[in-house]
Structures are given as structure tokens and as C-alpha cells.
Design an enzyme around this catalytic site. Structure first.
Site, mmCIF file in Angstrom:
data_model
loop_
_atom_site.group_PDB
_atom_site.id
_atom_site.type_symbol
_atom_site.label_atom_id
_atom_site.label_comp_id
_atom_site.label_asym_id
_atom_site.label_seq_id
_atom_site.Cartn_x
_atom_site.Cartn_y
_atom_site.Cartn_z
ATOM 1 N N THR A 1 0.990 -1.236 -0.074
ATOM 2 C CA THR A 1 -0.065 -0.081 0.065
ATOM 3 C C THR A 1 0.911 1.243 -0.046
ATOM 4 O O THR A 1 0.629 2.250 -0.951
ATOM 5 C CB THR A 1 -0.890 0.016 1.198
ATOM 6 O OG1 THR A 1 -1.768 -1.301 1.246
ATOM 7 C CG2 THR A 1 -1.919 1.106 1.087
ATOM 8 N N ASP B 1 2.262 5.341 5.929
ATOM 9 C CA ASP B 1 2.493 3.684 5.841
ATOM 10 C C ASP B 1 1.099 2.829 6.046
ATOM 11 O O ASP B 1 0.223 3.426 6.382
ATOM 12 C CB ASP B 1 3.484 3.676 6.997
ATOM 13 C CG ASP B 1 4.290 2.138 6.840
ATOM 14 O OD1 ASP B 1 5.120 1.913 7.915
ATOM 15 O OD2 ASP B 1 4.073 1.508 5.970
ATOM 16 N N ASP C 1 -1.262 -3.792 9.176
ATOM 17 C CA ASP C 1 -1.843 -5.151 9.090
ATOM 18 C C ASP C 1 -3.069 -5.326 9.757
ATOM 19 O O ASP C 1 -3.884 -5.962 9.405
ATOM 20 C CB ASP C 1 -0.943 -6.122 9.441
ATOM 21 C CG ASP C 1 0.419 -6.107 8.568
ATOM 22 O OD1 ASP C 1 0.266 -6.349 7.517
ATOM 23 O OD2 ASP C 1 1.462 -5.982 9.175
ATOM 24 N N GLU D 1 10.599 1.151 10.395
ATOM 25 C CA GLU D 1 9.232 2.037 10.374
ATOM 26 C C GLU D 1 8.832 2.589 11.788
ATOM 27 O O GLU D 1 8.668 3.836 11.874
ATOM 28 C CB GLU D 1 8.015 0.870 9.994
ATOM 29 C CG GLU D 1 8.075 0.494 8.665
ATOM 30 C CD GLU D 1 6.889 -0.274 8.434
ATOM 31 O OE1 GLU D 1 6.457 -1.237 9.310
ATOM 32 O OE2 GLU D 1 6.422 -0.453 7.138
HETATM 33 O O1 DER Z 1 5.151 -4.725 7.348
HETATM 34 C C1 DER Z 1 4.675 -3.640 7.389
HETATM 35 O O2 DER Z 1 4.784 -2.980 8.423
HETATM 36 C C2 DER Z 1 3.757 -3.106 6.136
HETATM 37 O O3 DER Z 1 3.502 -1.450 6.233
HETATM 38 C C3 DER Z 1 2.474 -3.653 6.408
HETATM 39 O O4 DER Z 1 2.039 -3.658 7.744
HETATM 40 C C4 DER Z 1 1.228 -3.471 5.661
HETATM 41 O O5 DER Z 1 1.729 -4.032 4.272
HETATM 42 P P1 DER Z 1 0.768 -4.237 3.053
HETATM 43 O O6 DER Z 1 0.344 -2.543 2.640
HETATM 44 O O7 DER Z 1 1.477 -4.692 1.981
HETATM 45 O O8 DER Z 1 -0.497 -4.878 3.389
#
Ligand code: DER
Length: 226
Positions: free
Chosen positions: A31, A84, A87, A106
Site C-alpha cells: 500500500t 505507511d 496489517d 518503520e
Molecule cells: O510490514 C509492514 O509494516 C507493512 O507496512 C504492513 O504493515 C502493511 O503492508 P501492506 O500494505 O503490503 O499490507
């Protein structure tokens, strides 16, 4: 629309929050990728200027550089904004992150952001953390089996993330233990217990950090505040 379209629909409004001169934390995952793409487009179109990105993974850094987004290492200066994915997102905007393996950089980056904006499709929304996702826990590679035993002693099931013949290794050279969460728990208490476990580097709990989330569903994109 398919999930990819929803991810992009959530990402674009977040990328539109970037103003000229900002230092922006660039998230990781499928995303966040769309937010980085949109920021690159805006820079190339001259809609914003003088933006500097701080990447939360080698992958996001490479993507940003490919798009011509200037990237700098994280330093103690605050970031104006970080964007960001997640999940899981609970009603208070508490998050589980880390399924993309980038949780340490992150969290180190996003804790310095004046505003953390989360972008997600509706499948990430939960009524309480632990409903859909395990809790990713970054653990030191050295003695990892002992660390996993200490986590099991806390009552956490789960397994070492090993997609193939070898364990997954993070950008920081560590392993990830995907912890199965108990039916009922207090996230803040569990976060303290896990963080206090020798060998644990960081957890995927992002509690009380996000200010706003753009959540895309077939009905459209909604803004969620904690
Ligand atoms: O790994 C992570 O922290 C990612 O930001 C995850 O939380 C979200 O990834 P996605 O957008 O591919 O589902």
C-alpha cells in the site's frame, strides 16, 4: 474494485498531504508503494518541490530513488509527515504492523513524525487487535531459539518467519517471530512484556502513534481518526 485499486485509492489522498519542503517518512509494503509512486508523480509534475524522503526499508528507498525522490538517512530532526500501511487497524487507530518485515525501521522513523498517516484497504480494519494478524516480533539472530523459548514462556505461540528454506532476515539482519496472540489481552501490557524479553528487538504493536487513517472500501475512502 480489486484490492490493488483500493490500496491506491487509500494512498493518493495521503500523498496529497505532502507539501513543498517537507521531510516525509516513506513506509513499506504494497500500500505504501502507491503513496511513494504518487509522491514521485507529484514531484515530477512540479506540484511539490524540495521534498526529502526518509525510507523505512531498502525496498522503499530503492523505489523512491528510482522515482527521483531525494532520500536521506533518519536523523534526530522531526519528520513533518509519515505515510505507511498496516496489517491491522483498531477503532483507536492502534496498529499491528510488520507482515512486510519492516517494523523496526518503520517504528524508529514514524515515532519522529509530527503526523503518522496510515493507508489501508478495508480488510485491515478490526474491532480488536489480534483478530486477523499475528504479532510480528523482530528478534536477534544470535540465540534466536532461546529467545523464542522465552516468548513461549510468556504464553505466546507462533513460529519463526521462514517463507522458504531459510528464515526471513530483516534489513537489519534480524529474524522475525510471528507471535500468535491470545484471545484476550491488553496490548500495552503485552507490548511491555514482549519488549522486556531478552533477545527481542521490537514488536509490531504501533499503539497510539497514528493520527489519521485513509481506509478504502468499495463504498469509497473514509478518513478515520483515533
Ligand atoms: O510490514 C509492514 O509494516 C507493512 O507496512 C504492513 O504493515 C502493511 O503492508 P501492506 O500494505 O503490503 O499490507
Amino acid at each position: 474494485p480489486d484490492l490493488e485499486a483500493l490500496k491506491e485509492q487509500a494512498a493518493v489522498p495521503a500523498a496529497l498531504l505532502v507539501e513543498s519542503g517537507m521531510r516525509v517518512g516513506l513506509g513499506t509494503g504494497s500500500t505504501a508503494k502507491y503513496a511513494i509512486l504518487e509522491l514521485g508523480r507529484r514531484l515530477a509534475a512540479g506540484e511539490v518541490r524540495g521534498v526529502v524522503g526518509v525510507a523505512t526499508s531498502d525496498a522503499s528507498e530503492a523505489l523512491a530513488r528510482d522515482l527521483g525522490i531525494p532520500v536521506e538517512p533518519l536523523d534526530p530532526r522531526p519528520l513533518d509527515l509519515a505515510i505507511d500501511g498496516a496489517d491491522e487497524i483498531d477503532p483507536g487507530l492502534n496498529l499491528i504492523k510488520g507482515l512486510g518485515g519492516a517494523l523496526l525501521r518503520e517504528k524508529l522513523t514514524e515515532v519522529q513524525a509530527r503526523r503518522l498517516v496510515i493507508i489501508a484497504d478495508h480488510t485491515k480494519v478490526v474491532s480488536r487487535l489480534g483478530e486477523k494478524a499475528p504479532l510480528p516480533v523482530e528478534i536477534a539472530r544470535f540465540g534466536f531459539l532461546s529467545t523464542i523459548e522465552r516468548l513461549r514462556a510468556l504464553g505466546l505461540g507462533g513460529r519463526l518467519r521462514q517463507p522458504g528454506a531459510q528464515p526471513f532476515v530483516t534489513d537489519n539482519g534480524n529474524y522475525i517471530f510471528d507471535a500468535a496472540l491470545p484471545q484476550a489481552f491488553d496490548p500495552a501490557t503485552l507490548e511491555r512484556q514482549v519488549k522486556g524479553t531478552l533477545g527481542v528487538v521490537e514488536t509490531g504493536f504501533f499503539l497510539g502513534m497514528a493520527e489519521l487513517a485513509f481506509v478504502a472500501s468499495p463504498e469509497g475512502v473514509r478518513e478515520v481518526r483515533g
